[in-house]
Design a protein around this motif. Structure first.
Motif, mmCIF file in Angstrom:
data_model
loop_
_atom_site.group_PDB
_atom_site.id
_atom_site.type_symbol
_atom_site.label_atom_id
_atom_site.label_comp_id
_atom_site.label_asym_id
_atom_site.label_seq_id
_atom_site.Cartn_x
_atom_site.Cartn_y
_atom_site.Cartn_z
ATOM 1 N N PHE A 270 0.857 -1.191 0.000
ATOM 2 C CA PHE A 270 0.000 0.000 0.000
ATOM 3 C C PHE A 270 0.887 1.233 0.000
ATOM 4 N N VAL B 155 3.565 0.681 2.812
ATOM 5 C CA VAL B 155 3.387 -0.466 3.719
ATOM 6 C C VAL B 155 3.379 -1.746 2.896
ATOM 7 N N ALA C 133 2.295 -4.924 2.996
ATOM 8 C CA ALA C 133 1.381 -5.736 3.810
ATOM 9 C C ALA C 133 1.591 -7.222 3.578
ATOM 10 N N PRO D 219 0.862 -10.485 14.882
ATOM 11 C CA PRO D 219 0.594 -9.211 15.549
ATOM 12 C C PRO D 219 -0.329 -8.312 14.726
ATOM 13 N N SER D 220 -0.981 -7.406 15.416
ATOM 14 C CA SER D 220 -1.886 -6.468 14.769
ATOM 15 C C SER D 220 -1.130 -5.685 13.692
ATOM 16 N N GLY D 221 -1.742 -5.570 12.499
ATOM 17 C CA GLY D 221 -1.129 -4.800 11.417
ATOM 18 C C GLY D 221 -0.139 -5.584 10.572
ATOM 19 N N CYS D 222 0.011 -6.906 10.819
ATOM 20 C CA CYS D 222 1.027 -7.673 10.086
ATOM 21 C C CYS D 222 0.551 -8.092 8.698
ATOM 22 N N GLY D 223 -0.739 -7.943 8.398
ATOM 23 C CA GLY D 223 -1.205 -8.265 7.053
ATOM 24 C C GLY D 223 -2.216 -9.403 6.970
ATOM 25 N N LYS D 224 -2.754 -9.833 8.121
ATOM 26 C CA LYS D 224 -3.691 -10.963 8.132
ATOM 27 C C LYS D 224 -4.957 -10.671 7.331
ATOM 28 N N THR E 93 -5.426 -8.363 5.137
ATOM 29 C CA THR E 93 -5.095 -8.147 3.724
ATOM 30 C C THR E 93 -5.013 -9.501 3.008
ATOM 31 N N ARG F 89 -8.507 -10.737 2.461
ATOM 32 C CA ARG F 89 -9.215 -9.999 1.414
ATOM 33 C C ARG F 89 -8.703 -10.372 0.031
HETATM 34 P P1 ADP Z 1 -3.958 -7.201 10.337
HETATM 35 O O1 ADP Z 1 -5.252 -7.733 9.856
HETATM 36 O O2 ADP Z 1 -2.894 -8.250 10.507
HETATM 37 O O3 ADP Z 1 -4.103 -6.405 11.606
HETATM 38 P P2 ADP Z 1 -4.027 -5.602 7.892
HETATM 39 O O4 ADP Z 1 -3.953 -6.607 6.822
HETATM 40 O O5 ADP Z 1 -5.339 -5.005 8.188
HETATM 41 O O6 ADP Z 1 -3.365 -6.204 9.242
HETATM 42 O O7 ADP Z 1 -3.012 -4.420 7.547
HETATM 43 C C1 ADP Z 1 -1.649 -4.667 7.209
HETATM 44 C C2 ADP Z 1 -0.954 -3.333 6.964
HETATM 45 O O8 ADP Z 1 -1.434 -2.774 5.741
HETATM 46 C C3 ADP Z 1 -1.200 -2.297 8.042
HETATM 47 O O9 ADP Z 1 -0.029 -1.530 8.203
HETATM 48 C C4 ADP Z 1 -2.325 -1.458 7.477
HETATM 49 O O10 ADP Z 1 -2.276 -0.143 7.977
HETATM 50 C C5 ADP Z 1 -2.023 -1.506 5.982
HETATM 51 N N1 ADP Z 1 -3.243 -1.394 5.160
HETATM 52 C C6 ADP Z 1 -4.239 -2.301 5.085
HETATM 53 N N2 ADP Z 1 -5.189 -1.928 4.218
HETATM 54 C C7 ADP Z 1 -4.769 -0.731 3.707
HETATM 55 C C8 ADP Z 1 -5.301 0.177 2.738
HETATM 56 N N3 ADP Z 1 -6.469 -0.074 2.115
HETATM 57 N N4 ADP Z 1 -4.593 1.297 2.477
HETATM 58 C C9 ADP Z 1 -3.406 1.555 3.085
HETATM 59 N N5 ADP Z 1 -2.858 0.734 4.000
HETATM 60 C C10 ADP Z 1 -3.514 -0.395 4.310
#
Ligand code: ADP
Ligand code: MG
Length: 261
Positions: free
Chosen positions: A16, A23, A25, A44-49, A51, A54
């Motif tokens: 992203f 980032v 992801a 951990p939170s924010g690691c890309g799970k 994503t 999806r």
């Molecule tokens: P998790 O589910 O493990 O908590 P995410 O997959 O939601 O993590 O997010 C992974 C990283 O990608 C994070 O740093 C998040 O901020 C970033 N991110 C996710 N979706 C978007 C998006 N649509 N635009 C920009 N950054 C994104």
């Protein structure tokens, strides 16, 4: 029971970019979930799970890599009702009754609702909500709303079920109950399952294997087999072997040396 569909993720990357921030992801994520298996994904939170989920669902396009569900691309699998999904926030429509919320995916797919009425009643019984068909979401507890979301995820008789922290908002006692329920429901549907959770105990109790993710860039650092026989009973949570596996997974989650340079 429906014939389960296997999931393969091959070399997925997704970055992203925006407002000066980049980032990564997902970087080169591959995972094979055999038909009928239950895989948990922790990290951990924010690691890309999310994503990864999806992308697997075809809701997000990867920069590189490939997804197949039962041999099909994810968009076709979704359009055919092969996939079902429930998120942390039950996201029910507040003006619709429980049974109308559960019917929603069928409406989206343009299916005939008439023959589905009996099936929806059976599903609500399966998730322990018999008698609440006509209730509105606002009349239900958090745990009941999550059960509605799970019934809704199952209404198309999916062959592959995605669950993104479905019990994350529930307290520990309710979460344990839901874990036991989910094991039973999964056993009855026979679908392949991929569960994102930050509960190590929940991951071990439910899954055949646990994929451990780390962020920066998002990737799978280890795939750990869970050896405990099924059906699993709540006593498992107290066993030494359970705690040993819990400790091992916690170690993998918190191992900073696994971070890429
Ligand atoms: P998790 O589910 O493990 O908590 P995410 O997959 O939601 O993590 O997010 C992974 C990283 O990608 C994070 O740093 C998040 O901020 C970033 N991110 C996710 N979706 C978007 C998006 N649509 N635009 C920009 N950054 C994104
Ligand atoms: Mg998430």
């Amino acid at each position: 029971m429906t014939a389960p569909a296997g999931l393969t993720l091959t070399g997925l990357s997704r970055t992203f970019r925006g407002r000066g921030k980049v980032v990564e992801a997902l970087r080169d994520v591959s995972l094979d979930c055999p038909a009928g298996s239950f895989t948990a994904l922790i990290g951990p939170s924010g690691c890309g799970k999310s994503t990864m989920l999806r992308v697997a669902l075809g809701l997000e396009t990867p920069d590189a890599g490939r997804v197949t569900i039962g041999g099909q691309p994810p968009g076709s699998a979704r359009a055919a009702g092969v996939t079902g999904v429930a998120f942390q926030d039950a996201a029910l429509l507040p003006w619709r009754t429980v049974e109308q919320n559960v019917a929603l995916p069928l409406e989206v797919l343009g299916r005939d609702l008439g023959p589905a009425a009996a099936r929806i009643r059976d599903l609500l019984a399966l998730v322990g909500l018999a008698g609440h068909e006509r209730a509105l979401p606002g009349e239900l507890s958090g745990g009941m709303r999550q059960r509605v979301a799970i019934a809704r995820a199952l209404v198309t008789e999916p062959r592959m079920l995605f669950l993104d922290e479905p019990f994350g908002a529930l307290d520990q006692i309710l979460r344990r109950q839901m874990n036991i329920e989910l094991q039973r429901i999964w056993g009855e549907t026979g679908a392949t399952a991929l569960l994102v959770t930050h509960g190590i105990d929940e991951a071990i109790f439910l899954a055949d294997r646990v994929a451990v993710m780390q962020g920066g860039p998002g990737r799978i650092v280890e795939l750990v087999e869970v050896p405990f026989p099924r059906p699993r009973t709540p006593g498992l949570f107290a066993e030494d072997a359970f705690h040993r596996l819990e400790d091992r997974l916690a170690g993998l989650l918190h191992d900073d040396s696994a971070h890429a340079a």
